[in-house]
Design a protein around this motif. Structure first.
Motif, PDB file in Angstrom:
ATOM      1  N   GLU A  72       0.826  -1.208   0.000  1.00 45.91           N
ATOM      2  CA  GLU A  72       0.000   0.000   0.000  1.00 45.91           C
ATOM      3  C   GLU A  72       0.861   1.259   0.000  1.00 45.91           C
ATOM      4  O   GLU A  72       0.544   2.258  -0.637  1.00 45.91           O
ATOM      5  N   GLN A  73       1.967   1.199   0.732  1.00 51.73           N
ATOM      6  CA  GLN A  73       2.877   2.345   0.785  1.00 51.73           C
ATOM      7  C   GLN A  73       3.438   2.654  -0.603  1.00 51.73           C
ATOM      8  O   GLN A  73       3.478   3.806  -1.034  1.00 51.73           O
ATOM      9  N   LEU A  74       3.870   1.594  -1.285  1.00 51.98           N
ATOM     10  CA  LEU A  74       4.409   1.771  -2.642  1.00 51.98           C
ATOM     11  C   LEU A  74       3.344   2.338  -3.574  1.00 51.98           C
ATOM     12  O   LEU A  74       3.589   3.230  -4.376  1.00 51.98           O
ATOM     13  N   ARG A  75       2.146   1.794  -3.428  1.00 53.16           N
ATOM     14  CA  ARG A  75       1.033   2.246  -4.247  1.00 53.16           C
ATOM     15  C   ARG A  75       0.791   3.747  -4.023  1.00 53.16           C
ATOM     16  O   ARG A  75       0.572   4.501  -4.966  1.00 53.16           O
ATOM     17  N   GLN A  76       0.855   4.167  -2.766  1.00 53.06           N
ATOM     18  CA  GLN A  76       0.620   5.580  -2.451  1.00 53.06           C
ATOM     19  C   GLN A  76       1.704   6.474  -3.071  1.00 53.06           C
ATOM     20  O   GLN A  76       1.406   7.500  -3.689  1.00 53.06           O
ATOM     21  N   VAL A  77       2.974   6.068  -2.908  1.00 53.43           N
ATOM     22  CA  VAL A  77       4.076   6.875  -3.444  1.00 53.43           C
ATOM     23  C   VAL A  77       3.957   6.995  -4.962  1.00 53.43           C
ATOM     24  O   VAL A  77       4.019   8.096  -5.526  1.00 53.43           O
ATOM     25  N   ILE A  78       3.745   5.867  -5.621  1.00 49.14           N
ATOM     26  CA  ILE A  78       3.659   5.860  -7.082  1.00 49.14           C
ATOM     27  C   ILE A  78       2.447   6.653  -7.560  1.00 49.14           C
ATOM     28  O   ILE A  78       2.521   7.447  -8.493  1.00 49.14           O
ATOM     29  N   GLY A  79       1.322   6.491  -6.854  1.00 47.49           N
ATOM     30  CA  GLY A  79       0.099   7.181  -7.240  1.00 47.49           C
ATOM     31  C   GLY A  79       0.169   8.685  -7.016  1.00 47.49           C
ATOM     32  O   GLY A  79      -0.113   9.477  -7.913  1.00 47.49           O
ATOM     33  N   ASP A 154       2.689  -3.616 -12.647  1.00 46.49           N
ATOM     34  CA  ASP A 154       2.140  -3.362 -13.969  1.00 46.49           C
ATOM     35  C   ASP A 154       0.728  -2.788 -13.885  1.00 46.49           C
ATOM     36  O   ASP A 154       0.333  -1.960 -14.688  1.00 46.49           O
ATOM     37  N   ALA A 155       0.008  -3.251 -12.880  1.00 46.90           N
ATOM     38  CA  ALA A 155      -1.356  -2.731 -12.704  1.00 46.90           C
ATOM     39  C   ALA A 155      -1.337  -1.316 -12.130  1.00 46.90           C
ATOM     40  O   ALA A 155      -2.274  -0.551 -12.307  1.00 46.90           O
ATOM     41  N   MET A 156      -0.231  -0.977 -11.432  1.00 45.53           N
ATOM     42  CA  MET A 156      -0.197   0.301 -10.733  1.00 45.53           C
ATOM     43  C   MET A 156       0.289   1.451 -11.608  1.00 45.53           C
ATOM     44  O   MET A 156      -0.113   2.591 -11.417  1.00 45.53           O
ATOM     45  N   VAL A 157       1.204   1.173 -12.539  1.00 45.39           N
ATOM     46  CA  VAL A 157       1.767   2.264 -13.327  1.00 45.39           C
ATOM     47  C   VAL A 157       1.375   2.111 -14.783  1.00 45.39           C
ATOM     48  O   VAL A 157       1.292   1.010 -15.297  1.00 45.39           O
ATOM     49  N   SER A 158       1.141   3.235 -15.392  1.00 44.52           N
ATOM     50  CA  SER A 158       0.714   3.161 -16.799  1.00 44.52           C
ATOM     51  C   SER A 158       1.879   3.485 -17.704  1.00 44.52           C
ATOM     52  O   SER A 158       2.849   4.062 -17.283  1.00 44.52           O
TER      53      SER A 158
END
Ligand code: ZN
Length: 158
Positions: A72-79, A154-158
């Protein structure tokens, strides 16, 4: 766009994963609190889970991390930073010392890696700072042993 980070002492796993993804990430470990926060380069994004730090350093580039789960942390930073696929260079950085690793000639590592590794691999890289040798699989095996957020990237970054 390049990003670099500074992670506070509660975010060791996140710091490690950001390094795996190739981001220059310093981690507050042996540095005293005061020294760590006061000497950050202005472009470094400070990652913290500590409200006290967030309030005290509000003027810096800062991301307050919500979750205690590293995926979740990675997802937040990337998002939140809108990090794109091309910003990510997986396994381009030495995990213990945060230095970029560079490709080296196979002959140059003869005798410096186990024989069976030398015989079965053709691509090697070396950390400029600690001279640790990496080959395909060495980083990956160690990282996969912990968790595997890369499979969800792959699902997180476009
Ligand atoms: Zn190194």
């Amino acid at each position: 766009m390049t990003y670099c980070f500074a992670a506070d002492r509660t975010l060791g796993k996140l710091a490690k994963w950001l390094r795996i993804l190739g981001f220059d990430t310093i981690f507050e470990s042996n540095v005293s609190n005061k020294g760590f926060y006061d000497h950050l380069e202005p472009e470094r994004v400070l990652l913290t889970r500590t409200a006290k730090i967030r309030d005290r350093f509000a003027a810096k580039r800062l991301l307050f991390i919500e979750s205690d789960d590293v995926c979740e942390q990675l997802r937040q930073v990337i998002g939140e930073l809108a990090i794109a696929r091309q910003d990510i260079r997986v396994f381009s950085r030495c995990l213990p010392c945060n230095s970029p690793i560079i490709e080296v000639n196979k002959q140059a590592v003869y005798g410096r890696v186990p024989d069976y590794i030398w015989q079965t691999h053709d691509e090697f890289s070396r950390c400029r700072q600690c001279e640790r040798i990496y080959w395909s699989g060495s980083h990956v095996a160690r990282s996969r042993a912990i968790i595997d957020p890369i499979s969800t990237l792959d699902a997180m970054v476009s």
